[in-house]
Design a protein around this motif. Structure first.
Motif, PDB file in Angstrom:
ATOM      1  N   VAL A   9       0.860   9.772  10.052  1.00  0.00           N
ATOM      2  CA  VAL A   9      -0.004  10.975   9.830  1.00  0.00           C
ATOM      3  C   VAL A   9       0.467  12.056   8.730  1.00  0.00           C
ATOM      4  CG1 VAL A   9      -0.825  13.003  11.166  1.00  0.00           C
ATOM      5  CG2 VAL A   9      -0.819  10.943  12.460  1.00  0.00           C
ATOM      6  N   GLY A  10      -0.036  12.237   7.790  1.00  0.00           N
ATOM      7  CA  GLY A  10       0.454  12.990   6.749  1.00  0.00           C
ATOM      8  C   GLY A  10       0.932  12.179   5.712  1.00  0.00           C
ATOM      9  N   ALA A  11       0.241  10.919   5.370  1.00  0.00           N
ATOM     10  CA  ALA A  11       0.608   9.920   4.619  1.00  0.00           C
ATOM     11  C   ALA A  11       0.457  10.795   3.050  1.00  0.00           C
ATOM     12  CB  ALA A  11      -0.168   8.642   4.624  1.00  0.00           C
ATOM     13  N   GLY A  12       1.572  10.156   2.236  1.00  0.00           N
ATOM     14  CA  GLY A  12       1.562  10.662   0.706  1.00  0.00           C
ATOM     15  C   GLY A  12       2.403   9.829  -0.002  1.00  0.00           C
ATOM     16  N   PRO A  13       3.036  10.318  -1.047  1.00  0.00           N
ATOM     17  CA  PRO A  13       3.856   9.800  -1.777  1.00  0.00           C
ATOM     18  C   PRO A  13       5.359   9.985  -1.624  1.00  0.00           C
ATOM     19  CG  PRO A  13       3.302  11.619  -2.974  1.00  0.00           C
ATOM     20  CD  PRO A  13       2.346  11.557  -1.876  1.00  0.00           C
ATOM     21  N   GLY A  14       5.865  10.704  -0.641  1.00  0.00           N
ATOM     22  CA  GLY A  14       7.115  10.780  -0.615  1.00  0.00           C
ATOM     23  C   GLY A  14       7.845  10.175   0.603  1.00  0.00           C
ATOM     24  N   VAL A  15       8.365  10.636   1.486  1.00  0.00           N
ATOM     25  CA  VAL A  15       9.010   9.939   2.601  1.00  0.00           C
ATOM     26  C   VAL A  15       7.919   9.056   3.210  1.00  0.00           C
ATOM     27  CG1 VAL A  15      10.161  10.373   5.061  1.00  0.00           C
ATOM     28  CG2 VAL A  15      10.884  11.572   2.844  1.00  0.00           C
ATOM     29  N   SER A  16       6.929  10.003   3.624  1.00  0.00           N
ATOM     30  CA  SER A  16       5.886   8.928   4.186  1.00  0.00           C
ATOM     31  C   SER A  16       5.547   7.615   3.781  1.00  0.00           C
ATOM     32  CB  SER A  16       4.722  10.082   4.594  1.00  0.00           C
ATOM     33  OG  SER A  16       4.043  10.363   3.675  1.00  0.00           O
ATOM     34  N   GLY A  17       5.475   7.578   2.443  1.00  0.00           N
ATOM     35  CA  GLY A  17       5.105   6.451   1.742  1.00  0.00           C
ATOM     36  C   GLY A  17       6.169   5.432   1.603  1.00  0.00           C
ATOM     37  N   SER A  18       7.430   5.836   1.657  1.00  0.00           N
ATOM     38  CA  SER A  18       8.462   5.168   2.079  1.00  0.00           C
ATOM     39  C   SER A  18       8.497   4.480   3.324  1.00  0.00           C
ATOM     40  CB  SER A  18       9.767   5.783   1.458  1.00  0.00           C
ATOM     41  OG  SER A  18       9.776   6.141   0.128  1.00  0.00           O
ATOM     42  N   VAL A  19       8.120   5.268   4.341  1.00  0.00           N
ATOM     43  CA  VAL A  19       8.101   4.822   5.766  1.00  0.00           C
ATOM     44  C   VAL A  19       7.133   3.663   5.717  1.00  0.00           C
ATOM     45  CG1 VAL A  19       7.462   5.362   7.910  1.00  0.00           C
ATOM     46  CG2 VAL A  19       9.090   6.729   6.805  1.00  0.00           C
ATOM     47  N   ALA A  20       6.025   3.980   5.120  1.00  0.00           N
ATOM     48  CA  ALA A  20       4.916   2.825   5.163  1.00  0.00           C
ATOM     49  C   ALA A  20       5.287   1.661   4.658  1.00  0.00           C
ATOM     50  CB  ALA A  20       3.698   3.328   4.576  1.00  0.00           C
ATOM     51  N   ARG A  21       5.989   1.524   3.421  1.00  0.00           N
ATOM     52  CA  ARG A  21       6.713   0.283   2.784  1.00  0.00           C
ATOM     53  C   ARG A  21       7.680  -0.140   3.490  1.00  0.00           C
ATOM     54  NH1 ARG A  21       5.224   3.717  -1.754  1.00  0.00           N
ATOM     55  NH2 ARG A  21       7.516   4.881  -1.694  1.00  0.00           N
ATOM     56  N   ALA A  22       8.641   0.529   4.184  1.00  0.00           N
ATOM     57  CA  ALA A  22       9.622   0.106   4.876  1.00  0.00           C
ATOM     58  C   ALA A  22       9.107  -0.677   6.006  1.00  0.00           C
ATOM     59  CB  ALA A  22      10.610   1.059   5.348  1.00  0.00           C
ATOM     60  N   PHE A  23       8.226  -0.091   6.890  1.00  0.00           N
ATOM     61  CA  PHE A  23       7.387  -0.961   8.098  1.00  0.00           C
ATOM     62  C   PHE A  23       6.716  -2.203   7.519  1.00  0.00           C
ATOM     63  CE2 PHE A  23       8.945   2.636  10.308  1.00  0.00           C
ATOM     64  CZ  PHE A  23       9.174   2.162  11.610  1.00  0.00           C
ATOM     65  N   ALA A  24       6.041  -1.983   6.460  1.00  0.00           N
ATOM     66  CA  ALA A  24       5.134  -3.119   6.044  1.00  0.00           C
ATOM     67  C   ALA A  24       5.957  -4.275   5.536  1.00  0.00           C
ATOM     68  CB  ALA A  24       4.460  -2.771   4.475  1.00  0.00           C
ATOM     69  N   ARG A  25       7.229  -4.173   5.249  1.00  0.00           N
ATOM     70  CA  ARG A  25       8.138  -5.101   4.782  1.00  0.00           C
ATOM     71  C   ARG A  25       8.664  -5.875   5.975  1.00  0.00           C
ATOM     72  NH1 ARG A  25      10.292  -0.917   1.426  1.00  0.00           N
ATOM     73  NH2 ARG A  25       9.355  -1.426  -0.828  1.00  0.00           N
ATOM     74  N   ASP A  26       8.701  -5.023   7.085  1.00  0.00           N
ATOM     75  CA  ASP A  26       9.079  -5.648   8.374  1.00  0.00           C
ATOM     76  C   ASP A  26       7.972  -6.508   9.083  1.00  0.00           C
ATOM     77  OD1 ASP A  26      11.743  -4.994   8.243  1.00  0.00           O
ATOM     78  OD2 ASP A  26      11.449  -3.198   9.660  1.00  0.00           O
ATOM     79  N   GLY A  27       6.584  -6.386   8.567  1.00  0.00           N
ATOM     80  CA  GLY A  27       5.573  -7.312   9.184  1.00  0.00           C
ATOM     81  C   GLY A  27       4.584  -6.317   9.682  1.00  0.00           C
ATOM     82  N   TYR A  28       4.719  -4.984   9.568  1.00  0.00           N
ATOM     83  CA  TYR A  28       3.809  -4.123  10.274  1.00  0.00           C
ATOM     84  C   TYR A  28       2.429  -4.048   9.221  1.00  0.00           C
ATOM     85  CZ  TYR A  28       6.940  -2.196  13.664  1.00  0.00           C
ATOM     86  OH  TYR A  28       7.649  -2.175  14.592  1.00  0.00           O
TER      87      TYR A  28
END
Length: 218
Positions: A9-28
């Motif tokens: 929630v509140g996705a964008g180019p900063g921390v939230s984008g990095s969180v998305a990439r980190a979890f995607a790499r973990d298979g989410y």
């Protein structure tokens, strides 16, 4: 067995984008909720390259009905939400003598109230092992008087996370805020990627030693 799902929630180019990439790499797989259609589309393409299935919705998260509906659609489509990450806050450069009550309430609605909307909407799709994570800030303890509402938001959202964790833990779901004690930068210890790793680590805490606030000091 289906892949785990994180909704941001509140996705964008900063921390939230990095969180998305980190979890995607973990298979989410990832659900994105944010204000900027172009940013969401670009981030979704990055996540798909990492192997994630991605859904994204443009919505003002202070609109409780639209936000709840978007999160419910994510949950209904995937059947479950394993991590809910909450990122938004409002930066308004006004000191306490300039800030109006309506402005303060508007900012708190975004930075605190929208978390209630998001958790209440996601809860039917969360089960034992589910996690709620929140991007916190040192502004909760050391506010900058020139942006007075931000400190109120960060103190309020941290307090709310403690209450959420106490309420949800009976069902095996835990909540944590990560208090970032530094200023985001492009290099060094406080890049969005480093902060995202701290958030991912906070979500992976051993439940027997769970803390509903974790400090990231670099």
């Amino acid at each position: 067995m289906s892949r785990p799902v994180i909704v941001i929630v509140g996705a964008g180019p900063g921390v939230s984008g990095s969180v998305a990439r980190a979890f995607a790499r973990d298979g989410y797989d990832v659900g994105l909720l944010g204000m900027d259609a172009d940013q969401l589309t670009g981030l979704a393409a990055e996540l798909e390259e990492l192997g994630a299935t991605v859904g994204h919705t443009v919505a003002d998260v202070t609109d409780a009905e639209a936000t709840a509906a978007a999160i419910a659609r994510f949950g209904e489509h995937t059947g479950h939400i394993d991590v809910l990450h909450f990122n938004p806050s409002a930066f308004r450069e006004k000191d306490p003598l300039e800030l109006t009550v309506p402005e303060l309430l508007e900012d708190v609605s975004l930075g605190v109230g929208a978390l209630l909307t998001a958790v209440q909407a996601a809860r039917p799709y969360m089960s034992t092992g589910g996690r709620v994570t929140v991007t916190g800030s040192m502004a909760a303890d050391k506010p900058w008087n020139k942006a007075a509402s931000l400190g109120v938001q960060k103190a309020g959202v941290r307090n709310l996370v403690h209450s959420l964790d106490a309420t949800l833990k009976e069902d095996g779901i835990r909540a944590v805020s990560v208090t970032v004690r530094g200023t985001l930068s492009r290099e060094g210890a406080f890049t969005p990627d480093r902060v995202a790793e701290a958030i991912r680590a906070a979500a992976a805490q051993d439940e027997s030693e769970w803390r509903s606030e974790v400090t990231y000091s670099g």
